[in-house]
Design a protein around this motif. Structure first.
Motif, short mmCIF file in Angstrom:
data_model
loop_
_atom_site.label_atom_id
_atom_site.label_comp_id
_atom_site.label_asym_id
_atom_site.label_seq_id
_atom_site.Cartn_x
_atom_site.Cartn_y
_atom_site.Cartn_z
N GLN A 29 96.58 76.00 45.58
CA GLN A 29 96.83 76.93 44.45
C GLN A 29 95.43 77.14 43.57
O GLN A 29 95.42 78.27 43.08
N GLN A 30 94.56 76.04 43.59
CA GLN A 30 93.46 76.50 42.66
C GLN A 30 92.50 77.21 43.42
O GLN A 30 91.50 77.78 42.85
N ASN A 31 92.67 77.39 44.81
CA ASN A 31 91.62 78.12 45.55
C ASN A 31 92.34 79.52 46.24
O ASN A 31 91.60 80.22 46.81
N GLU A 32 93.43 80.13 45.28
CA GLU A 32 94.05 80.89 45.78
C GLU A 32 93.18 82.45 45.91
O GLU A 32 93.46 83.38 46.67
N ASP A 33 92.06 82.45 45.26
CA ASP A 33 91.42 83.52 45.11
C ASP A 33 90.03 83.24 46.34
O ASP A 33 89.11 84.26 46.32
N ASN A 34 90.04 82.16 46.83
CA ASN A 34 88.80 82.07 47.88
C ASN A 34 89.45 81.51 49.15
O ASN A 34 88.97 80.46 49.73
N LEU A 35 90.67 81.75 49.57
CA LEU A 35 91.41 81.06 50.80
C LEU A 35 90.64 81.48 52.01
O LEU A 35 91.10 81.01 53.05
N LEU A 36 89.87 82.40 52.07
CA LEU A 36 88.95 82.80 53.46
C LEU A 36 88.01 81.65 53.72
O LEU A 36 87.70 81.50 54.86
N LYS A 37 87.40 81.01 52.77
CA LYS A 37 86.31 80.18 52.84
C LYS A 37 86.46 78.74 52.50
O LYS A 37 85.73 77.81 52.89
#
Length: 300
Positions: A232-240
């Motif tokens: 949830q905290q990394n939903e904008d960075n889920l590629l890396k």
């Protein structure tokens, strides 16, 4: 009291710097791998089950190499780490595994009771497993864990930098871990944090983590909750993004007052981080065997 103990081996990663599945690179004349020596030492000190965390597509190659061989001496089970496990929506283009915390979580249904996690491609040494076994036998808390800490000078290669968790402790308990690239530079040991903070010098006896950590399976419930929070905290960075086991441990320290004891070992690490490392590993293990530390062949 002697307890049942599971050895959880994280073997899902590909050794990109070494150029393939370095977990199954033979390192003795009998065709054994580094994993074999870890399992041999673990059996010797009382571990009575092995769980491999692997990619499902590597199942047959693990079975026909390590698995079938060691299963004659200790029960073996496999857990699969896939991008979709415990993840509702994997973004298009995500290829890299979710990290060590996710790898451990994928073994949730295969591990009961006390266990120690290790990397597949690191040679840990007998004293490290003995220390881990003794810690598990004495520990009575489900929220207290044991990190087997190496002297950093015992974990380096002459062929380049290695990743190590540089430990800070207070009264024997972990207070901070700085994931760093560590190497010899002009006769000094220099740690460069992976967060791009300034580099710093280490004494040769400074404790570092090699991912040999002792847990109880009650840890899985918190681990699953924290991994969901991570997504949830990394939903904008889920590629890396990557979820590391030590991050979860510190979150539980903050949330629930858990503790991680830092337990020193005299063991010397050997491993194949770079192709040039293999010759040193082969030589070191052969010398240990000739000195009587291991039988020749290993599995008689």
């Amino acid at each position: 009291m002697t307890k049942d103990k599971t050895l959880l081996i994280l073997a899902g990663g590909m050794g990109s710097r070494f150029g393939g599945l370095k977990q199954i690179e033979p390192i003795d004349d009998s065709g054994n791998f580094i994993i074999d020596y870890s399992i041999y030492d673990a059996i010797k000190v009382g571990f009575n089950k092995v769980v491999f965390v692997i990619k499902e597509e590597n199942l047959e190659i693990f079975k026909t190499t390590v698995g079938n061989r060691v299963s004659k001496y200790i029960p073996v089970e496999y857990a699969f780490q896939g991008l979709n496990d415990f993840v509702d929506n994997v973004p298009e283009g995500r290829v890299k595994p979710w990290g060590t915390a996710h790898a451990v979580l994928c073994a949730k249904n295969a591990v009961k009771g006390d266990f120690a996690m290790i990397n597949a491609d690191d040679f840990y040494g007998y004293d490290a497993f003995k220390t881990a076994s003794e810690y598990i036998d004495k520990n009575s808390s489900s929220k207290e864990y044991g990190l087997i800490a190496y002297k950093v000078g015992n974990t380096l290669t002459e062929n380049g930098a290695v990743k190590r968790g540089v430990c800070n402790e207070e009264n024997g308990y972990l207070t901070k871990m700085t994931e760093s690239s560590v190497e010899w530079v002009n006769g000094k040991i220099i740690a460069s944090p992976l967060t791009y903070e300034p580099s710093f010098e280490l004494e040769a006896n400074h404790p570092v983590s090699m991912n040999l950590i002792c847990f109880n399976s009650n840890f899985f419930d918190y681990l699953e909750k924290d991994f969901k929070r991570f997504l949830q905290q990394n939903e904008d960075n889920l590629l890396k993004c990557e979820c590391l086991i030590q991050d979860v441990m510190f979150h539980q320290i903050e949330d629930e007052g858990a503790k991680t004891e830092v337990i020193p070992t005299t063991a010397v690490w050997h491993g194949v981080t770079y192709k040039e490392d293999k010759a040193e590993v082969v030589k070191a293990i052969k010398e240990l065997a000739l000195s009587g530390n291991y039988p020749i062949p290993l599995w008689k």
